[in-house]
Design a protein around this motif. Structure first.
Motif, PDB file in Angstrom:
ATOM      1  N   ASN A  67       0.815  -1.212   0.000  1.00  0.00           N
ATOM      2  CA  ASN A  67       0.000   0.000   0.000  1.00  0.00           C
ATOM      3  C   ASN A  67       0.852   1.267   0.000  1.00  0.00           C
ATOM      4  OD1 ASN A  67      -2.699   0.927  -0.079  1.00  0.00           O
ATOM      5  ND2 ASN A  67      -2.439   1.731   1.974  1.00  0.00           N
ATOM      6  N   ASN A  68       2.056   1.159  -0.526  1.00  0.00           N
ATOM      7  CA  ASN A  68       2.966   2.302  -0.579  1.00  0.00           C
ATOM      8  C   ASN A  68       2.891   2.947  -1.965  1.00  0.00           C
ATOM      9  OD1 ASN A  68       5.190   4.022  -0.823  1.00  0.00           O
ATOM     10  ND2 ASN A  68       6.432   2.778   0.557  1.00  0.00           N
ATOM     11  N   TRP A 113      -9.349   5.972  13.260  1.00  0.00           N
ATOM     12  CA  TRP A 113      -8.279   6.958  13.099  1.00  0.00           C
ATOM     13  C   TRP A 113      -7.809   7.545  14.422  1.00  0.00           C
ATOM     14  CZ3 TRP A 113      -6.992   5.336   8.782  1.00  0.00           C
ATOM     15  CH2 TRP A 113      -7.902   5.113   7.752  1.00  0.00           C
ATOM     16  N   GLU A 114      -8.458   7.183  15.526  1.00  0.00           N
ATOM     17  CA  GLU A 114      -7.941   7.600  16.827  1.00  0.00           C
ATOM     18  C   GLU A 114      -6.611   6.908  17.108  1.00  0.00           C
ATOM     19  OE1 GLU A 114      -9.054   9.923  18.697  1.00  0.00           O
ATOM     20  OE2 GLU A 114     -10.941  10.301  17.646  1.00  0.00           O
ATOM     21  N   ASP A 115      -6.395   5.788  16.439  1.00  0.00           N
ATOM     22  CA  ASP A 115      -5.152   5.041  16.600  1.00  0.00           C
ATOM     23  C   ASP A 115      -4.076   5.640  15.696  1.00  0.00           C
ATOM     24  OD1 ASP A 115      -3.728   2.473  17.519  1.00  0.00           O
ATOM     25  OD2 ASP A 115      -3.505   2.425  15.338  1.00  0.00           O
ATOM     26  N   GLU A 116      -2.949   5.988  16.285  1.00  0.00           N
ATOM     27  CA  GLU A 116      -1.889   6.663  15.526  1.00  0.00           C
ATOM     28  C   GLU A 116      -1.345   5.793  14.401  1.00  0.00           C
ATOM     29  OE1 GLU A 116       2.312   9.052  16.304  1.00  0.00           O
ATOM     30  OE2 GLU A 116       1.071   8.407  17.989  1.00  0.00           O
ATOM     31  N   ASP A 117      -1.245   4.491  14.633  1.00  0.00           N
ATOM     32  CA  ASP A 117      -0.747   3.599  13.588  1.00  0.00           C
ATOM     33  C   ASP A 117      -1.691   3.586  12.389  1.00  0.00           C
ATOM     34  OD1 ASP A 117       1.473   2.931  15.055  1.00  0.00           O
ATOM     35  OD2 ASP A 117       0.559   1.149  15.952  1.00  0.00           O
ATOM     36  N   ALA A 118      -2.993   3.624  12.653  1.00  0.00           N
ATOM     37  CA  ALA A 118      -3.960   3.651  11.553  1.00  0.00           C
ATOM     38  C   ALA A 118      -3.846   4.950  10.762  1.00  0.00           C
ATOM     39  CB  ALA A 118      -5.381   3.488  12.091  1.00  0.00           C
ATOM     40  N   ARG A 119      -3.565   6.042  11.453  1.00  0.00           N
ATOM     41  CA  ARG A 119      -3.453   7.337  10.767  1.00  0.00           C
ATOM     42  C   ARG A 119      -2.270   7.385   9.812  1.00  0.00           C
ATOM     43  NH1 ARG A 119      -4.825   9.515  15.815  1.00  0.00           N
ATOM     44  NH2 ARG A 119      -2.741  10.346  16.209  1.00  0.00           N
ATOM     45  N   ALA A 120      -1.337   6.476   9.983  1.00  0.00           N
ATOM     46  CA  ALA A 120      -0.193   6.436   9.066  1.00  0.00           C
ATOM     47  C   ALA A 120      -0.667   6.224   7.633  1.00  0.00           C
ATOM     48  CB  ALA A 120       0.771   5.328   9.474  1.00  0.00           C
ATOM     49  N   TYR A 121      -1.764   5.485   7.472  1.00  0.00           N
ATOM     50  CA  TYR A 121      -2.302   5.271   6.128  1.00  0.00           C
ATOM     51  C   TYR A 121      -2.803   6.584   5.532  1.00  0.00           C
ATOM     52  CZ  TYR A 121      -5.579   4.142   2.474  1.00  0.00           C
ATOM     53  OH  TYR A 121      -6.245   4.130   1.279  1.00  0.00           O
ATOM     54  N   THR A 124       0.032   8.613   4.398  1.00  0.00           N
ATOM     55  CA  THR A 124       0.560   8.124   3.126  1.00  0.00           C
ATOM     56  C   THR A 124      -0.249   8.677   1.963  1.00  0.00           C
ATOM     57  OG1 THR A 124       1.366   6.077   4.127  1.00  0.00           O
ATOM     58  CG2 THR A 124       1.043   6.056   1.754  1.00  0.00           C
ATOM     59  N   LYS A 125      -1.571   8.666   2.104  1.00  0.00           N
ATOM     60  CA  LYS A 125      -2.427   9.199   1.051  1.00  0.00           C
ATOM     61  C   LYS A 125      -2.208  10.703   0.874  1.00  0.00           C
ATOM     62  CE  LYS A 125      -6.702   7.872   0.425  1.00  0.00           C
ATOM     63  NZ  LYS A 125      -6.534   7.282  -0.918  1.00  0.00           N
ATOM     64  N   ALA A 126      -2.020  11.405   1.989  1.00  0.00           N
ATOM     65  CA  ALA A 126      -1.796  12.849   1.912  1.00  0.00           C
ATOM     66  C   ALA A 126      -0.474  13.163   1.212  1.00  0.00           C
ATOM     67  CB  ALA A 126      -1.818  13.457   3.311  1.00  0.00           C
ATOM     68  N   ALA A 140      -6.480  14.503  -9.854  1.00  0.00           N
ATOM     69  CA  ALA A 140      -6.234  13.300  -9.057  1.00  0.00           C
ATOM     70  C   ALA A 140      -5.928  13.659  -7.607  1.00  0.00           C
ATOM     71  CB  ALA A 140      -5.084  12.497  -9.658  1.00  0.00           C
ATOM     72  N   ALA A 141      -5.209  14.770  -7.395  1.00  0.00           N
ATOM     73  CA  ALA A 141      -4.888  15.205  -6.031  1.00  0.00           C
ATOM     74  C   ALA A 141      -6.155  15.592  -5.274  1.00  0.00           C
ATOM     75  CB  ALA A 141      -3.921  16.385  -6.074  1.00  0.00           C
ATOM     76  N   ILE A 142      -7.036  16.328  -5.932  1.00  0.00           N
ATOM     77  CA  ILE A 142      -8.302  16.724  -5.311  1.00  0.00           C
ATOM     78  C   ILE A 142      -9.101  15.491  -4.910  1.00  0.00           C
ATOM     79  CG2 ILE A 142     -10.567  17.732  -5.839  1.00  0.00           C
ATOM     80  CD1 ILE A 142      -9.039  19.910  -7.417  1.00  0.00           C
ATOM     81  N   LEU A 143      -9.113  14.492  -5.777  1.00  0.00           N
ATOM     82  CA  LEU A 143      -9.824  13.250  -5.479  1.00  0.00           C
ATOM     83  C   LEU A 143      -9.239  12.565  -4.249  1.00  0.00           C
ATOM     84  CD1 LEU A 143     -11.953  11.150  -6.282  1.00  0.00           C
ATOM     85  CD2 LEU A 143     -10.244  10.111  -7.790  1.00  0.00           C
ATOM     86  N   GLU A 144      -7.908  12.566  -4.131  1.00  0.00           N
ATOM     87  CA  GLU A 144      -7.267  11.936  -2.977  1.00  0.00           C
ATOM     88  C   GLU A 144      -7.651  12.641  -1.680  1.00  0.00           C
ATOM     89  OE1 GLU A 144      -5.381   9.155  -2.435  1.00  0.00           O
ATOM     90  OE2 GLU A 144      -6.016   8.707  -4.467  1.00  0.00           O
TER      91      GLU A 144
END
Length: 285
Positions: A67-68, A113-121, A124-126, A140-144
């Motif tokens: 997922n990178n 998303w309260e979990d910091e590890d989950a927010r890493a995803y 990555t998208k940001a 494409a950026a706006i969609l993300e």
């Protein structure tokens, strides 16, 4: 596990689902993420040609961290298709993970998303969205960014202000209205209110009671933003601030002004509007 020696074979295996274990959405560990990053750093530049060794390393990185987005962008580079750098991530990795998250949210009702590890995803998208902007894939950026906020309405990464600026820049009125609806009735940052005020000013071709009200409320939350927006030629350097007797910007003001001031400057009539507002606040007239 099969190793492919041709970039087209890799693409076909990715598209038909045979490349990955379909249950694997993310890296198994932080160590795998780090290892995939090290592999990416070691891959030869595209100008040096696509080697068999490079393809083998790329496949290893993909399997370590499926997922990178940077892995998929490198795959697009290797295929020598500019659009592939966008296509692979959206089609193969991001959409699959988003479906899983949405299912989880619907079933559990938990804010993952309260979990910091989950927010890493989300981070990555940001980062991927920022890369898209740098390469002029604004749509494409706006969609993300939209997907991130749909997945995380509480906006743990504080992206909605920047996303709003992006929508204003590219005149995405429908998407901006959707953003306003998403946070209607909620407490929002000063930057969000400044964006809303500017949107109404542009839409109604001048000041309006609603835009004035929003601007006053935004100024109440952070008056430094108003000061720097109405001094369009003033640099954001500490020396210039000191020379003009203006307090140094706080982090929120610095972030908003450095990103959005050009939009205010380019919108006819906003300088007078801001000056009139400031005079009204200072003098009460």
């Amino acid at each position: 596990m099969k190793i492919y020696k041709d970039i087209v074979q890799i693409r076909e295996a990715l598209l038909d689902g045979s490349f990955f274990n379909p249950e694997k959405l993310v890296a198994d560990s932080v160590e795998d993420v780090i290892a995939a990053g090290a592999i990416l750093a070691a891959l030869p530049e595209i100008g040096e040609g696509v080697t068999e060794e490079g393809l083998i390393l790329l496949q290893k990185a993909l399997r370590l961290d499926p997922n990178n987005p940077k892995v998929y962008m490198k795959l697009g580079e290797y295929e020598k298709r500019a659009d592939a750098r966008v296509y692979y991530w959206n089609r193969l990795a991001s959409s699959k993970y988003e479906r899983a998250i949405k299912t989880h949210l619907a079933e559990s009702g938990q804010d993952v998303w309260e979990d910091e590890d989950a927010r890493a995803y989300l981070k990555t998208k940001a980062e991927y969205a920022k890369d898209l902007l740098k390469e002029d894939y604004a749509d494409a950026a706006i969609l993300e960014y939209r997907k991130i906020l749909e997945l995380d309405p509480k906006d743990h990464l504080n992206l909605k202000v920047f996303y709003g600026i992006l929508l204003l820049e590219f005149e995405e009125e429908e998407a901006f209205e959707e953003l306003l609806q998403m946070y209607k009735g909620q407490e929002v940052e000063a930057g969000f209110l400044f964006n809303h005020a500017l949107y109404l000013f542009k839409k109604e071709k001048g000041r309006s009671p609603k835009a004035n009200s929003l601007l006053l409320k935004a100024d109440g939350l952070n008056p430094l933003i108003t000061i720097y927006l109405m001094n369009a030629k003033l640099s954001l350097s500490w020396e210039d601030m000191q020379a003009n007797g203006i307090p140094a910007l706080d982090e929120e003001a610095q972030s908003y002004v450095s990103t959005a001031r050009y939009l205010w400057k380019e919108t006819k009539g906003t300088q007078r509007w801001l000056h009139n507002l400031h005079r009204r606040i200072v003098t009460g007239k």
